[in-house]
Design a protein around this motif. Structure first.
Motif: not given
Length: 421
Positions: A276-279, A283-284, A306-308
């Motif tokens: 949900r949160d670990e942006i 990405i990694s 989550s913020n896609i």
């Protein structure tokens, strides 16, 4: 500088033991405080939200539906609603039917009406516990609103109509108010584990209140693994859970024995399940997957909230497909998956129910790496895991409590009295 959890925990300790007409104030008020303190909104918006609670009177628009044995739910997520429907169906029998009742959000089910009597009562209680000035309004609002919930629930005689109450999440608003009041009426109250409850050894998120703030008498946990995770947290906090924790099993009905041949293991699609949160870590992980040969196909499934846009700012390569299915079950039925990868999401373990191997990305903010599940940090390590094709059927039983179903037995026949069982 204190963490958000430390601030929350310190205030909750001061609230401990506070009552209104003999009813616990700490649990529900702490749920309100947790949602304010952990919020990412500005302080100005937090104060505004707190002020609004001072004159909100709950309407309880669902009250005409309340009678007998009740399962309550609130979340709008489709998968959670299905879980609530499933548990209601599971425990309903000839002798005891259960009804599923939706409890509206506190932001929608109310009318504005100030009560000076309640306000001054809450003010006296708040002042008595000596919280800091910066948090005084939050605590005042939490106590004021909790008292208003109790008064209105009592006015409509809602607890008197309930025989057994099962809350989908008794730890959080809005269900915590009804659960706490029913518990004070000596009505059997249960709460359902609805995600992988784990011991957060690093930064503690809002999710911790799912087991740290249980207001029901009994928390129905999935597995001994999850129960031990909860106990590890309480041991480190030098606290003892004030609720029972019988192992009831996983909510989903999938049978491991029927899933072994559900997918073609020669297919090379990889399912990526993002949290949900670990942006940054999400990405990694995607960057590692992009390093594979273009012939390798990936299915990317994001967390429902989550913020896609923050995770994927550019167009993904052609060998990547974004999954838009309503549920993970639909995804696993739609695609043939040889391996699932991800971290910090219950979904990464759900695939085990289909005998699909999984591997956990060892990100800096990865919170759980159960024994027996492969872990990777690099492309090379992931490639090795993919070639080995682990079978994790035993892990599904260990972590999720698959093939265990004791909900009916616990709720109807023989509720345990031992908090460690």
């Amino acid at each position: 500088m204190q963490s958000k959890y430390e601030i929350y925990s310190d205030i909750k300790e001061k609230l401990s033991g506070l009552t209104y007409k003999g009813i616990d104030l700490c649990g529900p008020a702490s749920a309100i405080l947790a949602n304010i303190i952990f919020s990412k909104r500005s302080d100005r918006k937090k104060y505004r939200s707190a002020i609004k609670l001072l004159w909100r009177e709950p309407k309880h628009t669902y009250r005409s539906e309340i009678t007998g044995n009740i399962v309550t739910w609130n979340t709008t997520r489709i998968d959670h609603k299905k879980n609530a429907e499933q548990i209601t169906k599971t425990i309903s029998g000839r002798e005891a039917k259960f009804k599923l009742i939706h409890i509206p959000n506190i932001q929608s089910d109310y009318k504005n009406r100030i009560s000076l009597k309640i306000f001054f009562e809450a003010f006296k209680i708040t002042r008595s516990i000596r919280v800091t000035k910066s948090h005084f309004l939050y605590v005042l609002a939490a106590i004021t609103y909790t008292i208003r919930q109790y008064d209105s629930l009592t006015k409509y005689r809602i607890p008197e109509k309930i025989d057994i109450l099962i809350a989908y999440n008794s730890s959080n608003i809005p269900e915590c108010f009804l659960t706490t009041l029913c518990k004070s009426y000596k009505i059997p109250t249960f709460s359902i584990q609805h995600a992988l409850y784990q011991d957060y050894k690093k930064e503690v998120p809002l999710d911790v209140i799912n087991y740290e703030n249980v207001t029901a008498e009994t928390l129905l946990v999935w597995s001994a693994f999850c129960r031990n995770q909860i106990l590890d947290f309480y041991n480190r906090e030098n606290r003892t859970p004030n609720f029972k924790m019988p192992v009831a099993g996983y909510l989903k009905k999938t049978k491991l024995s029927t899933c072994r041949s559900a997918h073609n293991r020669n297919n090379s699609q990889i399912l990526c399940l993002l949290p949900r949160d670990e942006i940054d870590s999400s990405i990694s992980l995607l960057e590692i997957l992009k390093s594979f040969h273009p012939s390798q196909k990936f299915i990317i499934r994001f967390h429902p909230v989550s913020n896609i846009a923050k995770i994927v700012s550019d167009k993904l390569p052609d060998n990547f497909t974004i999954d838009t299915s309503d549920s993970l079950d639909t995804t696993l039925e739609k695609y043939e998956i040889s391996l699932a990868v991800g971290f910090n999401t219950t979904s990464i373990f759900d695939v085990l129910l289909y005998d699909i191997p999984c591997a956990i990305y060892d990100a800096p903010d990865c919170t759980i790496k159960p024994t027996g599940i492969p872990v990777f940090k690099t492309l090379k390590e992931l490639s090795t895991t993919l070639s080995e094709k682990h079978s994790n059927l035993s892990a599904a039983e260990y972590i999720l409590g698959a093939n265990i179903s004791k909900y009916t037995e616990i709720v109807h026949l023989n509720p345990t009295t031992d908090k460690s069982n």
